[in-house]
Each structure stands twice: as structure tokens, then as C-alpha cells.
Design an enzyme around this catalytic site. Structure first.
Site, short mmCIF file in Angstrom:
data_model
loop_
_atom_site.label_atom_id
_atom_site.label_comp_id
_atom_site.label_asym_id
_atom_site.label_seq_id
_atom_site.Cartn_x
_atom_site.Cartn_y
_atom_site.Cartn_z
N ILE A 113 0.83 -1.20 0.00
CA ILE A 113 0.00 0.00 0.00
C ILE A 113 0.87 1.25 0.00
O ILE A 113 2.02 1.22 0.44
CB ILE A 113 -0.97 -0.01 1.21
N CYS A 114 0.30 2.34 -0.50
CA CYS A 114 0.89 3.68 -0.48
C CYS A 114 2.14 3.71 -1.37
O CYS A 114 2.08 3.42 -2.55
CB CYS A 114 1.15 4.12 0.96
N ALA A 115 3.29 4.07 -0.82
CA ALA A 115 4.52 4.17 -1.60
C ALA A 115 5.13 2.81 -1.90
O ALA A 115 5.90 2.66 -2.85
CB ALA A 115 5.54 5.02 -0.85
#
Length: 181
Positions: free
Chosen positions: A64-66
Site C-alpha cells: 500500500i501507499c509508496a
């Protein structure tokens, strides 16, 4: 972690990478996002073999995210699958000549054994997708029910219902017009 959030591990990295006895591997590995945590996980010499073994066994790997861009893409985990990431990292997804699936702006993307999501605002959906990957759709729906999650297809708006895509001023103006008559 990002924004000063403290996460405490249940066991240290030696226990994770040097598992002995018991069942082989995990049902799913979920890798959190945020910077600089995503870089630290990517750069872990001890953790990479465990992640690669899990990925090669076609077990679910969730990022998730970066993390999809910072860890998944450089390590080759996203090769040939559709993926998403935090909008600040979209240029890092899909860089190889063999890439068959482009970056997608979906909130949560599940392709083959890879589950990716965009960031903190999509974390609940990402978590429910992970539940589905391990336990099936019925269990994900059972878990989601009491959480009052937003359905994929929204019903028509009710008066005074807040939705992110609508500006506050239009809601206020509409309310004032209603009471002005």
C-alpha cells in the site's frame, strides 16, 4: 513510520526470515506504506529472500501507499501485473520493457497474487481485499458489514449527506435556498 505513527512488531526480523518448523510460509504478507518505511523494507537484506520466496510461491503479497513503487517495482514483484500506488509515486510503476499491465488509478488493485492500494484513505478497502484473498468473498463481506463501509455503488444522495466529491459551498447554498422559500 510516516507521520510519526509507531508500529510495534510481534516478533523480530530474525524470527520472520529464519522460520523453523511449523507450516511453510504465510497465507499473505502485507507490507505497509509510507516513507521512509517503504525504503527501509526495500533495503532490508534479511527480508528480501522471505518476500521473494512468498511471491514466487504465488501467495498473496499486499502493498500500500509508496510501497508498490518503492519496493514492488524495483524488486520485480509487479512485473506483468496491474498495480496502483500513492499518486506521488505513479511515475515509478511500470518502467520495464516487459511490463504488460500499466499503472491503474484504482483504489485497490488485485492482479494475480499482488494486491496494491493507493494510501491511508484506501487502507480499509485494501484490508478487506486481503481478507478476501485469504478467506474468500463471503468472509470479507461479513467483516465489512458491521464496519459500515461505503458500498462500491453508492445509492442516490440523501438531503444533507456529505460526500467528498461535492463542494461545501454548493451544499450550503442548496440548504439556504431550501429554507429561504
Amino acid at each position: 513510520c510516516s507521520r510519526g505513527v509507531k508500529i510495534e512488531a510481534d516478533c523480530n526480523i530474525k524470527a520472520v526470515t529464519g522460520r523453523q518448523g511449523g507450516k511453510e510460509g504465510w497465507d499473505l504478507i502485507a507490507i505497509p506504506g509510507g516513507m521512509p518505511g517503504a525504503e527501509r523494507i526495500r533495503d532490508s537484506v534479511r527480508l528480501h529472500p522471505a518476500l521473494e520466496k512468498h511471491w514466487r510461491a504465488m501467495r498473496p503479497l499486499a502493498m500500500i501507499c509508496a510501497t508498490p513503487a518503492v519496493l514492488g517495482e524495483p524488486k520485480g514483484f509487479l512485473e506483468g501485473v496491474a498495480a496502483t500506488s500513492h499518486p506521488a509515486f505513479i511515475d515509478e510503476i511500470g518502467g520495464s520493457l516487459e511490463e504488460t499491465q500499466p499503472y491503474t488509478e484504482g483504489r485497490v488493485v488485485w492482479d494475480a497474487n499482488i494486491i496494491t492500494s493507493r494510501g491511508p484513505g484506501t487502507a480499509l478497502e485494501w484490508s478487506l481485499c486481503c481478507v478476501e484473498a485469504i478467506f474468500g468473498r463471503a468472509k470479507a463481506l461479513e467483516v465489512a458489514g458491521p464496519m459500515v463501509t461505503q458500498p462500491a455503488t453508492l445509492p442516490p444522495k440523501r438531503p444533507f449527506e456529505w460526500r467528498l466529491e461535492e463542494e461545501v459551498s454548493s451544499r450550503v447554498d442548496r440548504a439556504l435556498e431550501k429554507y429561504a422559500t
